[in-house]
Design an enzyme around this catalytic site. Structure first.
Site, PDB file in Angstrom:
ATOM      1  N   ASP A 446      51.269  45.444  42.734  1.00 39.54           N
ATOM      2  CA  ASP A 446      50.760  44.470  41.775  1.00 39.54           C
ATOM      3  C   ASP A 446      49.799  45.206  40.849  1.00 39.54           C
ATOM      4  OD1 ASP A 446      49.473  42.446  40.387  1.00 39.54           O
ATOM      5  OD2 ASP A 446      49.377  41.091  42.112  1.00 39.54           O
ATOM      6  N   HIS A 447      50.163  45.289  39.574  1.00 40.24           N
ATOM      7  CA  HIS A 447      49.358  46.076  38.634  1.00 40.24           C
ATOM      8  C   HIS A 447      48.012  45.423  38.353  1.00 40.24           C
ATOM      9  CE1 HIS A 447      49.052  49.546  36.174  1.00 40.24           C
ATOM     10  NE2 HIS A 447      50.354  49.688  35.949  1.00 40.24           N
ATOM     11  N   ARG A 448      47.809  44.197  38.826  1.00 43.70           N
ATOM     12  CA  ARG A 448      46.501  43.560  38.642  1.00 43.70           C
ATOM     13  C   ARG A 448      45.461  44.127  39.594  1.00 43.70           C
ATOM     14  NH1 ARG A 448      48.283  37.422  39.470  1.00 43.70           N
ATOM     15  NH2 ARG A 448      49.293  38.490  41.219  1.00 43.70           N
TER      16      ARG A 448
END
Length: 476
Positions: A446-448
């Site tokens: 998850d790039h968050r």
């Protein structure tokens, strides 16, 4: 004098709102004991045998095998309090609609036939005798609830009293408390900005189900230009479909485990901005280390257990990846323990059992737990607790004979490691070309929760441990 009590589909926990009837364990006219399993249902989590809290004679069953019922819908009715042949027949209408008796012999008869065990959605006290009521179902509920299979004798006549439908304000909303019991349904509506007061529930007594929220979201997100034609042709929806539609192919309902997988993967793709990186690694030394461990005696160590040990140590170095995202609060929640999920293919579909507290387990303990959960998955004996609470997933798709993949994150987790098959390949080893055991590792995150540097660091550490298991000694 027998009294007819209605047993409803109980809340099976874990936020589940419906279940599919797989197999009836009793028939109309059968005598059942307190807490005897009466039906086997399939939820989005597992197969469950549902015990009936009443003892008596089954007078009706609601729903055929294959029918999906919402939580709170009637499952069956049981005549309790009678003895001998008197209890084996359905009560008369007068008995069914009689007012609740005062505290006396009738109450004692009912409570003596009632379970003291706690079922989710049912208490431990004996039920109060009551009039049977006629439910006014919405069209959606009527489609999912099949008519009861009545006993061969005269069925009890329902009382004229009706369950009041929830009041509706202009626009289709509810005036007063919103009839929602599932926290998952509330969270779905909150995350998507939907006001539940504007949603009409299709469940029992106007209960708002997940399907109602998803339908409302689909209507709201549909372009305005597309909505007008849909309304224009709505009256003709009941017309017979063209013959070509009937022959367009087999239709398989998305429900049970298959439906749960579809919902979770769709939600993952919709909500999580994922990215994938991968690397090839020389697993020759890892395979040799496993062989040496097993040759030393004691329980055999599985390759999956060694990969799990590597994962939990990598997560200790990169804790950002053992987390989840609270979208409502816009916060990253870093989790203190690693509960490791692993993908398991079963006759019912893909499931992800969870090894709790994987970071505290030895390789032997992990091997035993993987074996236990895998066997339970194949036997459809996993409990909802076995399938929930994961914080990171390990997916060994190499068992299917494939080298690589781009895993879809198991929502609401933040990452998944995929492992391909380990096969001999040409490899430059110590400056010379050699045949080595090579595996492809793919990592979706998850790039968050992190950037590529963190994800790359995690994957590189895992690859280093695969290539040189002695690297683990630095963190033990």
């Amino acid at each position: 004098m027998a009294q007819v009590l209605e047993f409803k589909l109980p809340d099976l926990g874990e936020g589940l709102t419906e279940a599919e009837i797989v197999r009836w364990l009793v028939s109309v006219g059968d005598v059942v004991a307190v807490d005897q399993p009466v039906v086997e249902v399939e939820t989005a989590k597992a197969m469950v045998e549902v015990p009936c809290p009443y003892g008596g004679v089954v007078t009706a069953r609601y729903g055929e095998e294959g029918t999906e019922l919402p939580v709170g819908a009637p499952l069956l009715t049981v005549a309790v309090g009678g003895t001998g042949t008197e209890g084996a027949s359905a009560p008369t209408a007068a008995q069914t609609t009689a007012p609740a008796p005062s505290a006396g012999s009738a109450d004692a008869a009912v409570s003596s036939e009632y379970s003291g065990n706690v079922l989710v959605g049912y208490g431990t006290a004996g039920p109060v005798a009551r009039r049977r009521r006629v439910r006014h179902e919405s069209p959606a509920t009527a489609r999912t609830s099949a008519p009861p299979v009545a006993a061969p004798v005269a069925a009890p006549a329902p009382a004229p009293a009706a369950v009041p439908a929830p009041s509706v304000v202009a626009g289709g909303g509810h005036d007063g408390p919103v009839p929602v019991i599932s926290p998952l349904v509330r969270k779905l509506a909150r995350d998507r900005g939907l006001d539940l007061r504007e949603v009409r529930g299709s469940g029992p007594e106007g209960l708002i189900l997940r399907a109602d929220v998803e339908l409302a979201l689909a209507v709201l997100e549909r372009p305005v230009a597309a909505q007008a034609p849909a309304r224009a042709v709505a009256p003709a929806a009941s017309a017979p479909a063209p013959a070509v539609a009937a022959s367009s192919g087999e239709r398989v309902p998305l429900r049970g485990v298959r439906g749960a997988v579809a919902d979770k993967l769709s939600r993952s793709r919709t909500e999580i901005p994922d990215a994938t990186c991968w690397v090839d690694a020389d697993a020759t030394e890892l395979m040799a280390a496993r062989t040496a461990m097993n040759a030393a005696g004691g329980p055999k160590i599985s390759l999956l257990a060694l990969l799990a040990r590597i994962c939990v140590h990598a997560l200790a170095r990169f804790p950002e990846l053992n987390s989840t995202v609270d979208t409502a609060a816009r916060e990253i929640v870093r989790l203190p323990s690693v509960h490791l999920g692993f993908a398991a293919q079963t006759p019912r579909g893909l499931v992800v059992p969870v090894v709790k507290d994987a970071g505290t387990r030895t390789a032997e303990s992990l091997t035993a737990e993987f074996a236990r959960l895998t066997e339970a998955a194949r036997e459809s004996a996993l409990t909802p607790a076995d399938l929930t609470g994961g914080t990171f997933t390990l997916n060994n798709y190499g068992v299917f004979g494939v080298d690589g993949s781009t895993p879809i994150i198991n929502h609401p987790e933040a990452a998944m490691l995929g492992v391909g098959r380990i096969i001999p390949k040409p490899w430059v080893h110590q400056g010379e070309l050699a045949v080595r055991q090579v595996v492809q590792l793919s990592f979706t995150f998850d790039h968050r929760v992190c950037d590529g540097g963190t994800a790359g660091g995690f994957l590189r550490y895992v690859a280093d441990c695969v290539e040189q298991p002695a690297v683990l000694l630095r963190t033990l």
